[in-house]
Design an enzyme around this catalytic site. Structure first.
Site, PDB file in Angstrom:
ATOM      1  N   ASP A 210      20.971  63.048  54.894  1.00 27.04           N
ATOM      2  CA  ASP A 210      22.092  62.734  55.780  1.00 27.04           C
ATOM      3  C   ASP A 210      21.970  61.271  56.223  1.00 27.04           C
ATOM      4  O   ASP A 210      20.890  60.805  56.566  1.00 27.04           O
ATOM      5  CB  ASP A 210      22.080  63.663  56.994  1.00 27.04           C
ATOM      6  CG  ASP A 210      23.374  63.618  57.773  1.00 27.04           C
ATOM      7  OD1 ASP A 210      24.057  64.651  57.846  1.00 27.04           O
ATOM      8  OD2 ASP A 210      23.713  62.543  58.336  1.00 27.04           O
ATOM      9  N   ILE A 211      23.074  60.561  56.213  1.00 28.02           N
ATOM     10  CA  ILE A 211      23.068  59.127  56.505  1.00 28.02           C
ATOM     11  C   ILE A 211      22.995  58.855  58.014  1.00 28.02           C
ATOM     12  O   ILE A 211      22.724  57.724  58.434  1.00 28.02           O
ATOM     13  CB  ILE A 211      24.306  58.446  55.860  1.00 28.02           C
ATOM     14  CG1 ILE A 211      24.015  56.991  55.531  1.00 28.02           C
ATOM     15  CG2 ILE A 211      25.534  58.589  56.700  1.00 28.02           C
ATOM     16  CD1 ILE A 211      22.965  56.782  54.493  1.00 28.02           C
TER      17      ILE A 211
ATOM     18  N   HIS B 181      28.971  72.496  53.303  1.00 29.47           N
ATOM     19  CA  HIS B 181      27.586  71.998  53.186  1.00 29.47           C
ATOM     20  C   HIS B 181      26.707  72.666  54.230  1.00 29.47           C
ATOM     21  O   HIS B 181      27.185  73.103  55.271  1.00 29.47           O
ATOM     22  CB  HIS B 181      27.525  70.478  53.346  1.00 29.47           C
ATOM     23  CG  HIS B 181      28.151  69.967  54.610  1.00 29.47           C
ATOM     24  ND1 HIS B 181      29.515  69.805  54.752  1.00 29.47           N
ATOM     25  CD2 HIS B 181      27.620  69.595  55.793  1.00 29.47           C
ATOM     26  CE1 HIS B 181      29.778  69.348  55.967  1.00 29.47           C
ATOM     27  NE2 HIS B 181      28.646  69.225  56.627  1.00 29.47           N
TER      28      HIS B 181
ATOM     29  N   HIS C 286      23.215  71.979  56.601  1.00 30.42           N
ATOM     30  CA  HIS C 286      22.269  70.994  57.122  1.00 30.42           C
ATOM     31  C   HIS C 286      20.884  71.636  57.128  1.00 30.42           C
ATOM     32  O   HIS C 286      20.713  72.727  57.692  1.00 30.42           O
ATOM     33  CB  HIS C 286      22.605  70.636  58.576  1.00 30.42           C
ATOM     34  CG  HIS C 286      23.914  69.938  58.778  1.00 30.42           C
ATOM     35  ND1 HIS C 286      24.015  68.585  58.973  1.00 30.42           N
ATOM     36  CD2 HIS C 286      25.190  70.412  58.839  1.00 30.42           C
ATOM     37  CE1 HIS C 286      25.283  68.242  59.152  1.00 30.42           C
ATOM     38  NE2 HIS C 286      26.028  69.339  59.079  1.00 30.42           N
TER      39      HIS C 286
HETATM   40  P1  5GP Z   1      29.676  68.095  59.626  1.00 30.09           P
HETATM   41  O1  5GP Z   1      30.879  68.011  58.693  1.00 30.09           O
HETATM   42  O2  5GP Z   1      28.728  69.193  59.226  1.00 30.09           O
HETATM   43  O3  5GP Z   1      30.094  68.183  61.069  1.00 30.09           O
HETATM   44  O4  5GP Z   1      28.871  66.717  59.524  1.00 30.09           O
HETATM   45  C1  5GP Z   1      28.833  65.970  58.333  1.00 30.09           C
HETATM   46  C2  5GP Z   1      27.479  65.308  58.172  1.00 30.09           C
HETATM   47  O5  5GP Z   1      27.569  64.473  57.018  1.00 30.09           O
HETATM   48  C3  5GP Z   1      27.038  64.404  59.344  1.00 30.09           C
HETATM   49  O6  5GP Z   1      25.733  64.770  59.757  1.00 30.09           O
HETATM   50  C4  5GP Z   1      27.106  62.994  58.762  1.00 30.09           C
HETATM   51  O7  5GP Z   1      26.071  62.161  59.258  1.00 30.09           O
HETATM   52  C5  5GP Z   1      26.960  63.227  57.261  1.00 30.09           C
HETATM   53  N1  5GP Z   1      27.677  62.251  56.451  1.00 30.09           N
HETATM   54  C6  5GP Z   1      28.970  61.861  56.602  1.00 30.09           C
HETATM   55  N2  5GP Z   1      29.306  60.955  55.662  1.00 30.09           N
HETATM   56  C7  5GP Z   1      28.196  60.771  54.898  1.00 30.09           C
HETATM   57  C8  5GP Z   1      27.924  59.947  53.770  1.00 30.09           C
HETATM   58  O8  5GP Z   1      28.758  59.195  53.264  1.00 30.09           O
HETATM   59  N3  5GP Z   1      26.670  60.016  53.238  1.00 30.09           N
HETATM   60  C9  5GP Z   1      25.712  60.843  53.751  1.00 30.09           C
HETATM   61  N4  5GP Z   1      24.500  60.850  53.170  1.00 30.09           N
HETATM   62  N5  5GP Z   1      25.936  61.635  54.824  1.00 30.09           N
HETATM   63  C10 5GP Z   1      27.162  61.596  55.398  1.00 30.09           C
END
Ligand code: 5GP
Length: 129
Positions: A28-29, A92, A94
């Site tokens: 995660d970035i 996805h 985590h």
């Molecule tokens: P959620 O959709 O589960 O609420 O969060 C999405 C997750 O994806 C976040 O923790 C965010 O930091 C991560 N994320 C969003 N865009 C990118 C990206 O371009 N690259 C990576 N490696 N992680 C990402």
């Protein structure tokens, strides 16, 4: 096309941890903890419970392999698993190394990981799979 589909296609780079025909795992970035990894089905489906049964089951088994590798690399009590999906509309999981309940708190400030540390974390996790 979601940002994760762009990562899967190689259009956007990532720190890759594991890949097979159907799934990709990468760091995660904006991590909650060092080693915070996302596991994504290559099939672009927004809501995790709209995945077909076979893909959902295989996603969990793929995540298990990745989690076992993360815990060999990042000292922690266990790997927490979470599904949110409010930011990126591409299903996805985590995987997060945790020691306390608060380590799963997505509202707290994220940790900073230097680029070379990302590279090394991803490489170490990858070789433990
Ligand atoms: P959620 O959709 O589960 O609420 O969060 C999405 C997750 O994806 C976040 O923790 C965010 O930091 C991560 N994320 C969003 N865009 C990118 C990206 O371009 N690259 C990576 N490696 N992680 C990402």
């Amino acid at each position: 096309m979601t940002i994760f589909s762009k990562i899967i296609s190689g259009e956007i780079p990532c720190y890759k941890v594991a890949e097979d025909d159907n799934f990709l795992a990468f760091l995660d970035i904006n991590p909650v903890a060092k080693g915070h990894t996302l596991v994504v089905p290559k099939k672009e489906v927004d809501y995790i419970y709209n995945l077909d049964d076979e893909t959902l089951a295989a996603l969990m088994l793929f995540s298990k392999k990745v989690a076992k590798a993360i815990e060999k690399v990042v000292p922690c009590n266990r790997i927490g698993i979470s599904v949110i999906g409010l930011e990126v509309p591409h299903a996805h999981m985590h995987l997060i190394p945790i020691n306390t309940l608060d380590d799963m708190n997505f509202s707290k400030p994220r940790v900073t990981v230097a680029p070379d540390e990302y590279v090394s974390l991803a490489a170490q996790i990858a070789i433990n799979i």
